[in-house]
Scaffold this motif. Structure first.
Motif, mmCIF file in Angstrom:
data_model
loop_
_atom_site.group_PDB
_atom_site.id
_atom_site.type_symbol
_atom_site.label_atom_id
_atom_site.label_comp_id
_atom_site.label_asym_id
_atom_site.label_seq_id
_atom_site.Cartn_x
_atom_site.Cartn_y
_atom_site.Cartn_z
ATOM 1 N N ASN A 92 9.431 0.324 -7.081
ATOM 2 C CA ASN A 92 8.834 1.182 -6.714
ATOM 3 C C ASN A 92 8.835 1.531 -5.264
ATOM 4 O O ASN A 92 7.754 1.329 -4.795
ATOM 5 C CB ASN A 92 7.384 1.366 -7.887
ATOM 6 N N PHE A 93 9.238 1.730 -4.171
ATOM 7 C CA PHE A 93 9.128 1.874 -3.179
ATOM 8 C C PHE A 93 10.325 2.200 -2.266
ATOM 9 O O PHE A 93 11.703 2.464 -2.832
ATOM 10 C CB PHE A 93 8.575 0.669 -2.136
ATOM 11 N N LEU B 284 0.767 -0.867 -0.149
ATOM 12 C CA LEU B 284 0.368 -0.217 0.185
ATOM 13 C C LEU B 284 1.321 0.878 -0.219
ATOM 14 O O LEU B 284 1.966 1.038 0.356
ATOM 15 C CB LEU B 284 -1.075 -0.257 0.919
ATOM 16 N N PRO B 285 -0.144 2.524 -0.101
ATOM 17 C CA PRO B 285 0.998 3.695 -0.308
ATOM 18 C C PRO B 285 1.080 4.201 0.871
ATOM 19 O O PRO B 285 0.375 5.244 1.252
ATOM 20 C CB PRO B 285 0.420 4.387 -1.226
ATOM 21 N N GLN C 152 6.414 -4.172 -4.881
ATOM 22 C CA GLN C 152 6.371 -3.415 -5.405
ATOM 23 C C GLN C 152 5.310 -3.039 -4.751
ATOM 24 O O GLN C 152 4.786 -2.943 -3.751
ATOM 25 C CB GLN C 152 5.940 -3.480 -7.170
ATOM 26 N N GLY C 153 5.538 -1.678 -4.672
ATOM 27 C CA GLY C 153 4.804 -0.372 -4.147
ATOM 28 C C GLY C 153 4.705 1.001 -4.785
ATOM 29 O O GLY C 153 4.356 0.249 -6.405
ATOM 30 N N ALA D 191 5.501 6.777 -1.552
ATOM 31 C CA ALA D 191 4.252 6.773 -0.561
ATOM 32 C C ALA D 191 4.458 5.487 -0.172
ATOM 33 O O ALA D 191 3.992 5.957 0.971
ATOM 34 C CB ALA D 191 3.156 6.479 -1.685
ATOM 35 N N THR D 192 5.002 4.529 -0.383
ATOM 36 C CA THR D 192 5.237 3.348 0.152
ATOM 37 C C THR D 192 6.969 3.079 0.891
ATOM 38 O O THR D 192 7.924 3.279 -0.367
ATOM 39 C CB THR D 192 5.151 2.068 -0.779
ATOM 40 N N VAL D 193 6.658 3.041 1.857
ATOM 41 C CA VAL D 193 8.147 3.370 2.681
ATOM 42 C C VAL D 193 8.365 2.003 3.538
ATOM 43 O O VAL D 193 7.448 1.161 4.441
ATOM 44 C CB VAL D 193 8.349 4.536 3.294
ATOM 45 N N PHE D 194 9.420 0.987 3.554
ATOM 46 C CA PHE D 194 9.777 0.053 4.612
ATOM 47 C C PHE D 194 10.776 0.098 5.654
ATOM 48 O O PHE D 194 11.904 0.298 4.884
ATOM 49 C CB PHE D 194 9.917 -1.158 4.054
#
Length: 176
Positions: free
Chosen positions: A106-107, A28-29, A69-70, A74-77
């Motif tokens: 994309n994260f 999720l974002p 993928q994110g 907007a997607t941060v681990f």
């Protein structure tokens, strides 16, 4: 269910993905806090013994590969904030699991370096400062010829780690 997103949510999604034989795990974002997932193969539990991954489990089967993928920035681990004994692990680690196609796109991987306590020389051995974003390795594996095939790291931002952001070895036909 508790209103926050964490590495436990990511691990649950990975388990569901493995039951499908692999999937595109669409994050999720949002910011996922306390992500430290180490998946190992060939019964080599070293990541569980030497580092403090919050999830340290045998690699589930992904015969069709795994894509994480994110939604870009907007997607941060985010890494946990590590405490003494200071034995951090990677946000995502794949240890001796060759043959699995892995893709990451994309994260953001965030090590939270400014929040981490300073490792104390003589107390916190520099050799266990595995504070990194992504680690895909098979360097010590018993079958040294096996590779991670056809993977990629695309549009992944890495910030604020104490060691390095991305480490990939024994890869074949990767795009980074």
């Amino acid at each position: 269910g508790e209103g926050r997103f964490s590495g436990a949510d990511v691990w649950l999604a990975m388990q569901r993905c493995s039951k499908l034989g692999g999937c595109i795990l669409q994050a999720l974002p949002v910011t996922y806090d306390d992500v430290a997932i180490s998946l190992y193969g060939q019964k080599d539990r070293r990541p569980c013994i030497y580092w403090n991954a919050l999830v340290c489990e045998p690699m589930p089967p992904f015969p069709n590969g795994l894509v994480i993928q994110g939604y870009g920035s907007a997607t941060v681990f985010r890494s946990p904030v590590w405490r003494t004994p200071y034995k951090p692990s990677a946000v995502f680690e794949f240890w001796h699991t060759p043959g699995v196609q892995l893709r990451f796109r994309n994260f953001v991987l965030d090590g939270r370096k400014r929040d981490q306590p300073t490792p104390t020389p003589g107390v916190n051995d520099v050799n266990v400062w595995r504070h990194q974003g992504l680690d895909v390795t098979h360097m010590f594996g018993p079958d040294h010829d096996l590779r991670y095939p056809d993977g990629c790291v695309h549009n992944v931002t890495v910030r604020d780690f104490l060691i390095y952001g991305i480490y990939v070895d024994h890869a074949r036909n990767w795009r980074i």
